[in-house]
Design a protein around this motif. Structure first.
Motif, PDB file in Angstrom:
ATOM      1  N   ALA A  25      -7.382  42.093   8.715  1.00  0.00           N
ATOM      2  CA  ALA A  25      -7.959  40.800   9.113  1.00  0.00           C
ATOM      3  C   ALA A  25      -6.889  39.872   9.655  1.00  0.00           C
ATOM      4  CB  ALA A  25      -8.623  40.144   7.903  1.00  0.00           C
TER       5      ALA A  25
ATOM      6  N   VAL B 167     -12.351  35.286  11.551  1.00  0.00           N
ATOM      7  CA  VAL B 167     -13.462  34.340  11.423  1.00  0.00           C
ATOM      8  C   VAL B 167     -13.499  33.290  12.528  1.00  0.00           C
ATOM      9  CG1 VAL B 167     -13.971  34.402   8.942  1.00  0.00           C
ATOM     10  CG2 VAL B 167     -12.075  33.013   9.760  1.00  0.00           C
TER      11      VAL B 167
ATOM     12  N   GLY C 242      -4.317  35.551  14.132  1.00  0.00           N
ATOM     13  CA  GLY C 242      -3.613  34.288  14.344  1.00  0.00           C
ATOM     14  C   GLY C 242      -2.211  34.528  14.859  1.00  0.00           C
TER      15      GLY C 242
ATOM     16  N   ILE D  56       7.443  40.343  15.351  1.00  0.00           N
ATOM     17  CA  ILE D  56       6.381  40.755  14.438  1.00  0.00           C
ATOM     18  C   ILE D  56       5.715  42.050  14.925  1.00  0.00           C
ATOM     19  CG2 ILE D  56       4.675  39.155  15.461  1.00  0.00           C
ATOM     20  CD1 ILE D  56       4.869  40.044  11.773  1.00  0.00           C
TER      21      ILE D  56
ATOM     22  N   ARG E 107       7.411  40.175  -1.689  1.00  0.00           N
ATOM     23  CA  ARG E 107       7.576  40.690  -0.341  1.00  0.00           C
ATOM     24  C   ARG E 107       8.914  41.416  -0.206  1.00  0.00           C
ATOM     25  NH1 ARG E 107       5.702  37.176   4.809  1.00  0.00           N
ATOM     26  NH2 ARG E 107       7.855  37.258   5.483  1.00  0.00           N
TER      27      ARG E 107
ATOM     28  N   ASN F  35       1.194  38.688   2.736  1.00  0.00           N
ATOM     29  CA  ASN F  35       0.488  37.425   2.923  1.00  0.00           C
ATOM     30  C   ASN F  35       0.003  36.862   1.587  1.00  0.00           C
ATOM     31  OD1 ASN F  35      -1.460  39.335   2.385  1.00  0.00           O
ATOM     32  ND2 ASN F  35      -2.993  38.391   3.688  1.00  0.00           N
TER      33      ASN F  35
ATOM     34  N   HIS G 226      -0.933  32.583   1.956  1.00  0.00           N
ATOM     35  CA  HIS G 226       0.157  31.757   1.401  1.00  0.00           C
ATOM     36  C   HIS G 226      -0.294  30.293   1.344  1.00  0.00           C
ATOM     37  CE1 HIS G 226       0.864  31.171   5.704  1.00  0.00           C
ATOM     38  NE2 HIS G 226       1.612  30.140   5.411  1.00  0.00           N
TER      39      HIS G 226
ATOM     40  N   ASN H 192     -16.265  37.508   8.872  1.00  0.00           N
ATOM     41  CA  ASN H 192     -15.425  37.635   7.693  1.00  0.00           C
ATOM     42  C   ASN H 192     -15.069  39.098   7.449  1.00  0.00           C
ATOM     43  OD1 ASN H 192     -14.593  37.629   4.802  1.00  0.00           O
ATOM     44  ND2 ASN H 192     -15.123  35.468   5.033  1.00  0.00           N
TER      45      ASN H 192
ATOM     46  N   VAL I  48       5.581  33.372   2.419  1.00  0.00           N
ATOM     47  CA  VAL I  48       4.733  33.465   1.227  1.00  0.00           C
ATOM     48  C   VAL I  48       4.510  32.137   0.514  1.00  0.00           C
ATOM     49  CG1 VAL I  48       5.030  35.899   0.679  1.00  0.00           C
ATOM     50  CG2 VAL I  48       6.769  34.264  -0.012  1.00  0.00           C
TER      51      VAL I  48
ATOM     52  N   HIS J  69      13.385  38.199   7.201  1.00  0.00           N
ATOM     53  CA  HIS J  69      12.669  39.282   6.539  1.00  0.00           C
ATOM     54  C   HIS J  69      13.523  40.543   6.675  1.00  0.00           C
ATOM     55  CE1 HIS J  69       9.632  42.580   7.127  1.00  0.00           C
ATOM     56  NE2 HIS J  69       9.105  42.019   6.075  1.00  0.00           N
TER      57      HIS J  69
ATOM     58  N   THR K 267      -4.733  37.548   6.491  1.00  0.00           N
ATOM     59  CA  THR K 267      -5.187  36.162   6.486  1.00  0.00           C
ATOM     60  C   THR K 267      -4.065  35.348   5.853  1.00  0.00           C
ATOM     61  OG1 THR K 267      -6.196  36.545   4.340  1.00  0.00           O
ATOM     62  CG2 THR K 267      -7.615  36.826   6.260  1.00  0.00           C
ATOM     63  N   SER K 268      -4.133  34.009   6.020  1.00  0.00           N
ATOM     64  CA  SER K 268      -2.992  33.194   5.563  1.00  0.00           C
ATOM     65  C   SER K 268      -3.118  32.821   4.095  1.00  0.00           C
ATOM     66  CB  SER K 268      -2.881  31.931   6.418  1.00  0.00           C
ATOM     67  OG  SER K 268      -2.123  32.206   7.548  1.00  0.00           O
TER      68      SER K 268
ATOM     69  N   ALA L  78      -9.592  31.926  18.013  1.00  0.00           N
ATOM     70  CA  ALA L  78      -8.348  32.695  17.820  1.00  0.00           C
ATOM     71  C   ALA L  78      -8.517  34.104  18.389  1.00  0.00           C
ATOM     72  CB  ALA L  78      -7.994  32.752  16.339  1.00  0.00           C
TER      73      ALA L  78
HETATM   74  N1  LIG Z   1       4.681  40.989   6.428  1.00  0.00           N
HETATM   75  C1  LIG Z   1       5.178  40.276   7.368  1.00  0.00           C
HETATM   76  O1  LIG Z   1       6.157  40.643   7.980  1.00  0.00           O
HETATM   77  C2  LIG Z   1       4.501  39.004   7.741  1.00  0.00           C
HETATM   78  C3  LIG Z   1       4.921  38.421   8.914  1.00  0.00           C
HETATM   79  C4  LIG Z   1       4.298  37.276   9.319  1.00  0.00           C
HETATM   80  C5  LIG Z   1       3.306  36.714   8.571  1.00  0.00           C
HETATM   81  N2  LIG Z   1       2.953  37.241   7.393  1.00  0.00           N
HETATM   82  C6  LIG Z   1       1.912  36.584   6.583  1.00  0.00           C
HETATM   83  O2  LIG Z   1       0.652  36.906   7.162  1.00  0.00           O
HETATM   84  C7  LIG Z   1      -0.233  35.797   7.058  1.00  0.00           C
HETATM   85  C8  LIG Z   1      -0.828  35.463   8.397  1.00  0.00           C
HETATM   86  O3  LIG Z   1       0.110  34.859   9.274  1.00  0.00           O
HETATM   87  P1  LIG Z   1      -0.362  34.222  10.663  1.00  0.00           P
HETATM   88  O4  LIG Z   1       0.824  33.588  11.276  1.00  0.00           O
HETATM   89  O5  LIG Z   1      -1.094  35.212  11.471  1.00  0.00           O
HETATM   90  O6  LIG Z   1      -1.369  33.106  10.144  1.00  0.00           O
HETATM   91  P2  LIG Z   1      -2.581  32.418  10.919  1.00  0.00           P
HETATM   92  O7  LIG Z   1      -3.108  31.381   9.989  1.00  0.00           O
HETATM   93  O8  LIG Z   1      -2.192  32.036  12.289  1.00  0.00           O
HETATM   94  O9  LIG Z   1      -3.676  33.597  11.051  1.00  0.00           O
HETATM   95  C9  LIG Z   1      -4.497  34.047  10.006  1.00  0.00           C
HETATM   96  C10 LIG Z   1      -5.898  34.267  10.566  1.00  0.00           C
HETATM   97  O10 LIG Z   1      -6.753  34.781   9.556  1.00  0.00           O
HETATM   98  C11 LIG Z   1      -8.081  34.302   9.821  1.00  0.00           C
HETATM   99  N3  LIG Z   1      -8.875  34.413   8.600  1.00  0.00           N
HETATM  100  C12 LIG Z   1      -8.791  33.662   7.472  1.00  0.00           C
HETATM  101  N4  LIG Z   1      -9.654  34.093   6.540  1.00  0.00           N
HETATM  102  C13 LIG Z   1     -10.314  35.145   7.084  1.00  0.00           C
HETATM  103  C14 LIG Z   1     -11.308  36.026   6.589  1.00  0.00           C
HETATM  104  N5  LIG Z   1     -11.784  35.922   5.355  1.00  0.00           N
HETATM  105  N6  LIG Z   1     -11.771  37.003   7.410  1.00  0.00           N
HETATM  106  C15 LIG Z   1     -11.270  37.141   8.674  1.00  0.00           C
HETATM  107  N7  LIG Z   1     -10.328  36.335   9.183  1.00  0.00           N
HETATM  108  C16 LIG Z   1      -9.832  35.360   8.395  1.00  0.00           C
HETATM  109  C17 LIG Z   1      -7.847  32.869  10.257  1.00  0.00           C
HETATM  110  O11 LIG Z   1      -8.926  32.367  10.999  1.00  0.00           O
HETATM  111  C18 LIG Z   1      -6.550  32.976  11.070  1.00  0.00           C
HETATM  112  O12 LIG Z   1      -6.780  33.081  12.449  1.00  0.00           O
HETATM  113  C19 LIG Z   1       0.584  34.673   6.443  1.00  0.00           C
HETATM  114  O13 LIG Z   1       0.317  34.571   5.054  1.00  0.00           O
HETATM  115  C20 LIG Z   1       1.990  35.084   6.687  1.00  0.00           C
HETATM  116  O14 LIG Z   1       2.880  34.536   5.744  1.00  0.00           O
HETATM  117  C21 LIG Z   1       3.504  38.407   6.974  1.00  0.00           C
END
Ligand SMILES: NC(=O)c1ccc[n+]([C@@H]2O[C@H](COP(=O)([O-])OP(=O)(O)OC[C@H]3O[C@@H](n4cnc5c(N)ncnc54)[C@H](O)[C@@H]3O)[C@@H](O)[C@H]2O)c1
Length: 651
Positions: free
Chosen positions: A233, A258, A236, A203, A534, A386, A328, A303, A573, A524, A325-326, A262
């Protein structure tokens, strides 16, 4: 029967899953679980599994987790009749290694729900089958369940994996909850269920390529990245890569999170430089960083909407904006609403999920509105896969383009990775040194570097930048210290690059300079994944809602020499939103491996380039024509372009 286990205390555990089954369905879940075991064990196990279902919403069969440490061992140490099977054992163990996996007790590698198996007996049985299998058998895995070893041939894959394949009408998020709780399907995410996850390195590299190219889109010829702001944002699992990638690119990264735990974890691990807890401090720190053109990453606890709104008030120009943020999984804690502390929002989620959903939707509208204020002032905002744009639109945010079909903002694949990488065939190729030896990884890095440098000498200008970025990456790869678990490396390369690197590895193995190597890639990628918001969001002929490419890819790879193939519903997603596939291939230095790698890697990339070309993507048309010149055996149907004026008055 092994004794009942006490679960370890200091392990990151998966959240309790939804209690979705009726009493009758719960009986079915227990009946399903017990079919793995002899009848005389049933009475003891039935009540234990019922207890697991009550406590965790799933039956993980913790008692059957082996007592030995689970991690990738050197390939020779595996008790196997087939070296290819041993490679699979190594990769499976790597994906469940507690230093690699997110929730190792629940067999989750990453992404909150990305499962390697549904339960521990599936793990045990699969490893037994792999230990027994010969090179003339194939193991079929149905969402983690080993259906059995079937006679096949030396040229067939040793393992065929499917995860979450559903009849299309049964592919809503709650269908996953229900059928996973019944023990008949699982969410394989992308690389978890195909044993190809290699930790955060993948990643970080992908995010670096994205940020680097996003800056290239917006900077004037003489401008540099120094002192420019990237606001996003999430700190995680995957999103935590953003500050590290920002630092590699040389910008100021501001990343809101938030959940203080983490962010603090990422800070302690050195993934983010500075951690701040209030807005006034953030403003001062960002202004100083701008003045000094610092390369720095800042975590803000709070936030992300707060940051966007405050930067608007303070007139702090955001050059690049995104979000990870997640989204999905927006209703189950993936996205936190504005105006609540983390603890209060978590409480609301548990006690009043309907209200939580309402607040999330309200926040998404506010989030989109403030981003608009910034983009009006020149910020380049992109969706980073995301589902931000999708969920914001579903929440009623002003996010649609004038044609009411597209979004106002591009996804990173539409603007960046699609035209700059995937359409040319560049994607996240990766390999694992199966000896477990760091010297082998160094040697493969050197081989890959020399192949890429040689290619760049004769490559056309269209792909020079991609080659240069990856030459820089592989030169610095070791110093980035991203290796956890197995000795793995990721590198973006096109079909030619992947084949030449793999061939050079195979020659080095034949000469005993390095041990065997497992090849793979992220799902991906160019060809393996159909995902309309995506990976295939830059397909504009209407076919982005089809999944033929991913299916052809997995079938095509399977008879061209992959050691294992996999195809998944779900992924980054969301369940029902994507089909994604991958492969693994063992290189053992043999002439057969040399044949297989050429045949399979060629198709694994060019399948997608051909489809992207058929969708009229000009970079892909260029790439596939170039490939046809090089490969007389390849004959691809090319699109004829239509004059817009001809269509204007037809309807
Ligand atoms: N484009 C890519 O290549 C790619 C790769 C991996 C993941 N993703 C996507 O990215 C997203 C995140 O993945 P992840 O593994 O880090 O998930 P994760 O859930 O571990 O991390 C997301 C973080 O966002 C924080 N968060 C939620 N709402 C918030 C807000 N309003 N303000 C600030 N922080 C906030 C959460 O506390 C959490 O720590 C997923 O939807 C995933 O599918 C995209």
């Amino acid at each position: 029967m092994p004794p009942k286990r006490l679960l370890p205390q200091r392990v990151n555990r998966a959240p309790k899953r939804k209690d979705i089954l009726s009493a009758e369905e719960k009986q079915l879940a227990i009946r399903n679980a017990l079919r793995y075991f002899p009848k005389e064990w049933h009475s003891e196990l039935a009540s234990e599994f019922a207890e697991e279902l009550r406590a965790y919403g799933r039956i993980y069969m913790f008692r059957f987790k082996p007592s030995y440490a689970i991690h990738a061992r050197p390939i020779e140490e595996y008790p196997a009749q087939s070296k290819q099977a041993a490679a699979l054992m190594l990769m499976i163990q790597n994906n469940l290694d507690p230093s690699v996996a997110q929730h190792p007790e629940e067999l989750i590698t990453y992404g909150g729900n990305g499962a390697v198996f549904q339960n521990w007996i599936q793990y045990v049985l699969t490893l037994q089958y792999l230990a027994l299998m010969t090179d003339e058998q194939t193991l079929h895995l149905y969402s983690g369940h080993p259906m059995g070893l079937f006679p096949s041939s030396k040229n067939a894959p040793r393992v065929v994996v499917t995860n979450g394949m559903m009849i299309p009408n049964y592919s809503k998020p709650d269908d996953w909850e229900k059928f996973n709780a019944l023990g008949v399907t699982q969410y394989g995410q992308m690389t978890a269920g195909s044993f190809m996850y290699i930790g955060p390195q993948g990643i970080v590299h992908g995010t670096t390529i994205t940020i680097l190219n996003a800056f290239r889109k917006i900077l004037k010829p003489q401008e540099t990245v120094g002192g420019k702001i990237f606001l996003t944002a999430g700190l995680g699992g995957m999103s935590g890569a953003q500050p590290k990638a920002g630092n590699i690119c040389g910008c100021i990264t501001v990343c809101a999170e938030v959940n203080p735990k983490a962010a603090e974890k990422r800070h302690e691990q050195g993934w983010v430089d500075v951690i701040l807890y209030n807005i006034p401090e953030l403003i001062v720190r960002v202004k100083t960083a701008q003045k000094n053109k610092e390369v720095v990453s800042i975590a803000f606890i709070g936030n992300v909407i707060e940051v966007w709104e405050c930067f608007d008030r303070e007139n702090i120009h955001v050059h690049l904006g995104s979000d990870q943020t997640s989204l999905h999984i927006p209703w189950t804690g993936g996205y936190y609403p504005m105006g609540f502390s983390f603890d209060d929002a978590t409480k609301m989620l548990q006690e009043n999920p309907k209200n939580f959903k309402k607040e999330v939707q309200k926040s998404l509208r506010r989030h989109a509105a403030v981003i608009q204020k910034h983009t009006d002032k020149g910020t380049y905002f992109f969706d980073y896969g995301n589902a931000f744009l999708l969920e914001a639109s579903r929440a009623g945010a002003e996010i649609m383009a004038e044609n009411k079909i597209d979004f106002k903002y591009p996804s990173y694949v539409q603007d960046i990775l699609g035209p700059m990488c995937f359409d040319y065939g560049f994607g996240p190729f990766r390999w694992v040194c199966a000896s477990g030896d760091t010297a082998d990884l160094d040697h493969t890095d050197a081989i890959a570097l020399s192949v890429m440098e040689a290619l760049s000498k004769t490559a056309p200008p269209e792909i020079q930048l991609q080659l240069q970025d990856n030459i820089t990456w592989i030169k610095n790869a070791k110093t980035n210290k991203m290796v956890v678990g197995s000795k793995a490396r990721i590198l973006y390369a096109d079909a030619e690059g992947r084949m030449k690197i793999a061939e050079a590895f195979n020659r080095a193995i034949a000469k005993n300079k390095i041990g065997p190597v497992v090849l793979g890639r992220d799902h991906h990628d160019v060809s393996g994944t159909d995902s309309p918001y995506r990976e295939t969001s830059n397909i504009y002929d209407g076919s982005k809602f089809t999944a033929d490419m991913a299916i052809h890819n997995v079938i095509g790879d399977s008879f061209r020499g992959a050691t294992w193939v996999s195809i998944h519903n779900g992924g980054g997603v969301g369940w029902g939103e994507v089909m994604n596939g991958g492969f693994g291939m063992l290189l053992d230095g043999s002439p057969e491996a040399s044949k297989r790698l050429k045949s399979m890697l060629f198709y694994d990339v060019n399948n997608g380039v051909a489809r992207r070309s058929w969708a009229r993507n000009k970079e892909a048309i260029f790439a596939i024509k170039r490939e046809m010149k090089r490969t007389p055996n390849l004959k691809v149907t090319l699109p004829n372009l239509v004059d817009d004026n001809l269509l204007k008055n037809l309807f």
